[in-house]
Design a protein around this motif. Structure first.
Motif, PDB file in Angstrom:
ATOM      1  N   ASN A  44      37.605 107.902  88.980  1.00 43.25           N
ATOM      2  CA  ASN A  44      36.728 107.095  89.830  1.00 43.25           C
ATOM      3  C   ASN A  44      35.566 106.518  89.040  1.00 43.25           C
ATOM      4  OD1 ASN A  44      38.397 107.706  91.947  1.00 43.25           O
ATOM      5  ND2 ASN A  44      37.064 109.268  92.830  1.00 43.25           N
ATOM      6  N   VAL A  45      35.034 107.318  88.101  1.00 43.47           N
ATOM      7  CA  VAL A  45      33.962 106.812  87.234  1.00 43.47           C
ATOM      8  C   VAL A  45      34.480 105.633  86.421  1.00 43.47           C
ATOM      9  CG1 VAL A  45      32.448 107.354  85.282  1.00 43.47           C
ATOM     10  CG2 VAL A  45      32.765 109.025  87.118  1.00 43.47           C
ATOM     11  N   ARG A  46      35.667 105.774  85.878  1.00 46.39           N
ATOM     12  CA  ARG A  46      36.226 104.678  85.078  1.00 46.39           C
ATOM     13  C   ARG A  46      36.440 103.434  85.930  1.00 46.39           C
ATOM     14  NH1 ARG A  46      39.988 104.520  79.918  1.00 46.39           N
ATOM     15  NH2 ARG A  46      40.284 102.273  79.837  1.00 46.39           N
ATOM     16  N   TYR A  47      36.911 103.600  87.147  1.00 41.34           N
ATOM     17  CA  TYR A  47      37.158 102.464  88.029  1.00 41.34           C
ATOM     18  C   TYR A  47      35.879 101.683  88.301  1.00 41.34           C
ATOM     19  CZ  TYR A  47      38.546  99.920  92.255  1.00 41.34           C
ATOM     20  OH  TYR A  47      38.804  98.940  93.187  1.00 41.34           O
ATOM     21  N   LEU A  48      34.762 102.376  88.425  1.00 41.39           N
ATOM     22  CA  LEU A  48      33.492 101.743  88.797  1.00 41.39           C
ATOM     23  C   LEU A  48      32.631 101.350  87.607  1.00 41.39           C
ATOM     24  CD1 LEU A  48      32.579 104.208  91.670  1.00 41.39           C
ATOM     25  CD2 LEU A  48      33.355 101.844  91.968  1.00 41.39           C
ATOM     26  N   ALA A  49      32.868 101.984  86.445  1.00 42.63           N
ATOM     27  CA  ALA A  49      31.967 101.792  85.307  1.00 42.63           C
ATOM     28  C   ALA A  49      32.662 101.347  84.036  1.00 42.63           C
ATOM     29  CB  ALA A  49      31.202 103.089  85.033  1.00 42.63           C
ATOM     30  N   LEU A  54      24.809 105.414  84.282  1.00 42.37           N
ATOM     31  CA  LEU A  54      25.908 106.242  83.802  1.00 42.37           C
ATOM     32  C   LEU A  54      25.304 107.347  82.937  1.00 42.37           C
ATOM     33  CD1 LEU A  54      29.043 106.423  83.782  1.00 42.37           C
ATOM     34  CD2 LEU A  54      28.985 105.186  81.608  1.00 42.37           C
ATOM     35  N   VAL A  55      25.446 108.578  83.381  1.00 41.08           N
ATOM     36  CA  VAL A  55      24.852 109.726  82.679  1.00 41.08           C
ATOM     37  C   VAL A  55      25.957 110.432  81.909  1.00 41.08           C
ATOM     38  CG1 VAL A  55      23.477 111.815  82.907  1.00 41.08           C
ATOM     39  CG2 VAL A  55      23.193 109.956  84.567  1.00 41.08           C
ATOM     40  N   MET A  70      35.414  91.694  82.799  1.00 40.99           N
ATOM     41  CA  MET A  70      35.528  92.779  83.770  1.00 40.99           C
ATOM     42  C   MET A  70      34.166  93.218  84.303  1.00 40.99           C
ATOM     43  SD  MET A  70      38.608  93.783  84.507  1.00 40.99           S
ATOM     44  CE  MET A  70      38.471  95.495  85.001  1.00 40.99           C
ATOM     45  N   SER A  71      33.070  92.852  83.631  1.00 40.07           N
ATOM     46  CA  SER A  71      31.752  93.319  84.052  1.00 40.07           C
ATOM     47  C   SER A  71      31.459  92.943  85.499  1.00 40.07           C
ATOM     48  CB  SER A  71      30.681  92.751  83.120  1.00 40.07           C
ATOM     49  OG  SER A  71      29.414  93.248  83.464  1.00 40.07           O
ATOM     50  N   GLU A  72      31.791  91.700  85.861  1.00 41.69           N
ATOM     51  CA  GLU A  72      31.558  91.263  87.239  1.00 41.69           C
ATOM     52  C   GLU A  72      32.417  92.057  88.211  1.00 41.69           C
ATOM     53  OE1 GLU A  72      31.897  87.201  89.983  1.00 41.69           O
ATOM     54  OE2 GLU A  72      32.329  87.126  87.834  1.00 41.69           O
ATOM     55  N   MET A  73      33.655  92.365  87.811  1.00 43.06           N
ATOM     56  CA  MET A  73      34.542  93.126  88.684  1.00 43.06           C
ATOM     57  C   MET A  73      34.004  94.527  88.928  1.00 43.06           C
ATOM     58  SD  MET A  73      37.081  93.273  90.628  1.00 43.06           S
ATOM     59  CE  MET A  73      37.797  91.662  90.246  1.00 43.06           C
ATOM     60  N   TYR A  74      33.469  95.183  87.890  1.00 38.82           N
ATOM     61  CA  TYR A  74      32.898  96.513  88.082  1.00 38.82           C
ATOM     62  C   TYR A  74      31.729  96.450  89.072  1.00 38.82           C
ATOM     63  CZ  TYR A  74      35.553  98.002  83.953  1.00 38.82           C
ATOM     64  OH  TYR A  74      36.552  98.291  83.067  1.00 38.82           O
ATOM     65  N   ALA A  75      30.912  95.417  88.966  1.00 42.22           N
ATOM     66  CA  ALA A  75      29.774  95.267  89.883  1.00 42.22           C
ATOM     67  C   ALA A  75      30.255  95.073  91.314  1.00 42.22           C
ATOM     68  CB  ALA A  75      28.905  94.090  89.444  1.00 42.22           C
ATOM     69  N   ILE A  76      31.323  94.291  91.490  1.00 47.48           N
ATOM     70  CA  ILE A  76      31.879  94.075  92.832  1.00 47.48           C
ATOM     71  C   ILE A  76      32.375  95.400  93.409  1.00 47.48           C
ATOM     72  CG2 ILE A  76      33.784  93.015  94.095  1.00 47.48           C
ATOM     73  CD1 ILE A  76      33.521  90.596  92.204  1.00 47.48           C
ATOM     74  N   ASN A 124      26.283  96.198  82.178  1.00 47.95           N
ATOM     75  CA  ASN A 124      25.238  96.077  83.193  1.00 47.95           C
ATOM     76  C   ASN A 124      24.705  97.421  83.671  1.00 47.95           C
ATOM     77  OD1 ASN A 124      25.283  93.264  83.220  1.00 47.95           O
ATOM     78  ND2 ASN A 124      26.955  93.202  84.707  1.00 47.95           N
ATOM     79  N   LEU A 125      25.331  98.505  83.214  1.00 46.39           N
ATOM     80  CA  LEU A 125      24.862  99.831  83.584  1.00 46.39           C
ATOM     81  C   LEU A 125      23.870 100.358  82.557  1.00 46.39           C
ATOM     82  CD1 LEU A 125      28.221 101.563  84.583  1.00 46.39           C
ATOM     83  CD2 LEU A 125      26.356 100.982  86.131  1.00 46.39           C
ATOM     84  N   ARG A 126      22.891 101.107  83.031  1.00 49.65           N
ATOM     85  CA  ARG A 126      22.037 101.832  82.093  1.00 49.65           C
ATOM     86  C   ARG A 126      22.763 103.103  81.697  1.00 49.65           C
ATOM     87  NH1 ARG A 126      17.670 105.638  82.267  1.00 49.65           N
ATOM     88  NH2 ARG A 126      17.395 105.546  84.534  1.00 49.65           N
ATOM     89  N   LEU A 127      22.894 103.327  80.407  1.00 48.92           N
ATOM     90  CA  LEU A 127      23.572 104.507  79.891  1.00 48.92           C
ATOM     91  C   LEU A 127      22.527 105.517  79.444  1.00 48.92           C
ATOM     92  CD1 LEU A 127      26.240 105.889  79.108  1.00 48.92           C
ATOM     93  CD2 LEU A 127      26.085 104.746  76.889  1.00 48.92           C
TER      94      LEU A 127
END
Length: 365
Positions: free
Chosen positions: A31-36, A54-55, A1-7, A70-73
């Protein structure tokens, strides 16, 4: 799913850039969940120029999975508002314009955020993420399909048990326990169990009324699986052969529900799906007390776009999951609700895909 979140993030980034915004802060939880991916409660996503961050709030952790690797947490060092912290990060990246989900932020949060970045141009992202969420990919539909299977299992087991004498509240709690036993994250919404004169009421809150012989029993429940929510609603008769008026009312609602399901197709207007089901009920004289809409989208939330309502604008796309849920309630007597979750598919692919498959035959339990 990582690639899908990036897309997904890149699609939103392109929309923001096209509107003249260099970055965006996404704060609405779904929306955060959908993107991250699965995110800690209260987390916000900064769609930045140099990196996406992601904060999360102080000491909050994700409880149902890990966000996109792929996100910085970044965790707040102490109590505070992640949206305000994200605005500070955007400023540090040299961003001069920032899009916000103003429909989610309170006035107080917006004011505090503005105080941190007084010179940034702030804009409203509107419902951009919600619109991206309408059409589902096959991974999302798979989660909905599993959730529907869980809801079918829970409902099927309840129908095999003794129902007379038990309260609406007790049956609702049992259904929710069974959902979890079969692998759901939890119920998709508060389970509705309605008996006798309560049956058929939309979003009925279970009471201490006990199931009696001859009652209509209407049940509406849903399962959440990996964050995705579906629903199913059925109506039955308790303990005896149904009366003539019960058969007639059930057949009418079933015909309306079938008409709504058959109207689901890519390119069909939202209002036309509503009209197809509503006309069946209108023609039989049930013009008062009908639901405000015949169905709605489902996904990370139980009530998403599109809305299948008389005044709804827009047309259906393929791979959009929706409910079709007409109902009639007769005050003092009870009523019928039938509710399915389906995925819009083209005729070449077999037409609408029915996810909730519990029988719609009028059973006497």
């Amino acid at each position: 799913m990582s690639e899908m979140y990036a897309i997904r993030r890149n699609r939103l980034r392109e929309q923001c850039n096209a509107a003249g915004n260099a970055a965006a802060i996404v704060s609405r939880p779904a929306n955060v969940r959908y993107l991250a991916g699965p995110a800690p409660r209260g987390a916000v996503l900064l769609l930045g120029r140099s990196e996406d961050v992601l904060v999360r709030p102080y000491e909050e952790r994700s409880t149902d999975g890990r966000p996109d690797d792929n996100l910085r947490l970044q965790a707040l060092p102490g109590p505070g508002d992640p949206a305000v912290a994200a605005a500070g990060l955007a400023k540090a990246q040299g961003i001069d314009s920032l899009a916000l989900e103003e429909h989610h932020l309170t006035v107080a949060r917006h004011r505090e955020l503005r105080s941190v970045v007084p010179r940034l141009r702030l804009a409203d992202i509107g419902g951009a993420v919600e619109q991206l969420r309408v059409v589902k990919d096959e991974e999302e539909i798979s989660c909905l399909r599993i959730g529907a299977e869980i809801a079918d299992q829970a409902l099927g087991e309840l129908l095999e048990s003794i129902l007379v004498g038990r309260t609406e509240r007790h049956l609702a709690l049992e259904l929710e326990r069974r959902l979890v036993d079969h692998g759901a994250d939890g119920p998709a919404f508060p389970t509705s169990v309605a008996t006798g004169p309560n049956a058929g009421r939309r979003a009925h809150r279970p009471t201490d009324r006990r199931v009696e012989e001859g009652d209509f029993l209407s049940v509406c429940l849903g399962a959440t699986y990996r964050g995705y929510r579906c629903e199913i609603g059925r109506t039955f008769v308790i303990g005896t052969s149904p009366a003539d008026w019960q058969i007639q009312l059930y057949d009418l609602v079933f015909a309306a529900q079938r008409a709504g399901r058959e109207a689901l197709a890519p390119g069909a207007a939202h209002r036309d799906v509503d009209r197809a089901a509503r006309q069946v009920l209108d023609s039989a004289g049930y013009t008062q007390g009908l639901p405000p809409l015949i169905g709605h989208g489902v996904g990370l939330e139980i009530d998403e776009d599109p809305q299948l309502a008389p005044s709804a604008m827009g047309k259906l796309d393929a791979c959009v999951p929706v409910t079709v849920e007409p109902g009639v309630h007769l005050p003092g007597r009870g009523g019928v609700r039938i509710d399915d979750t389906l995925v819009v598919r083209p005729e070449a692919d077999g037409g609408p895909e029915l996810l909730t498959i519990t029988t719609k035959e009028l059973l006497a339990l």
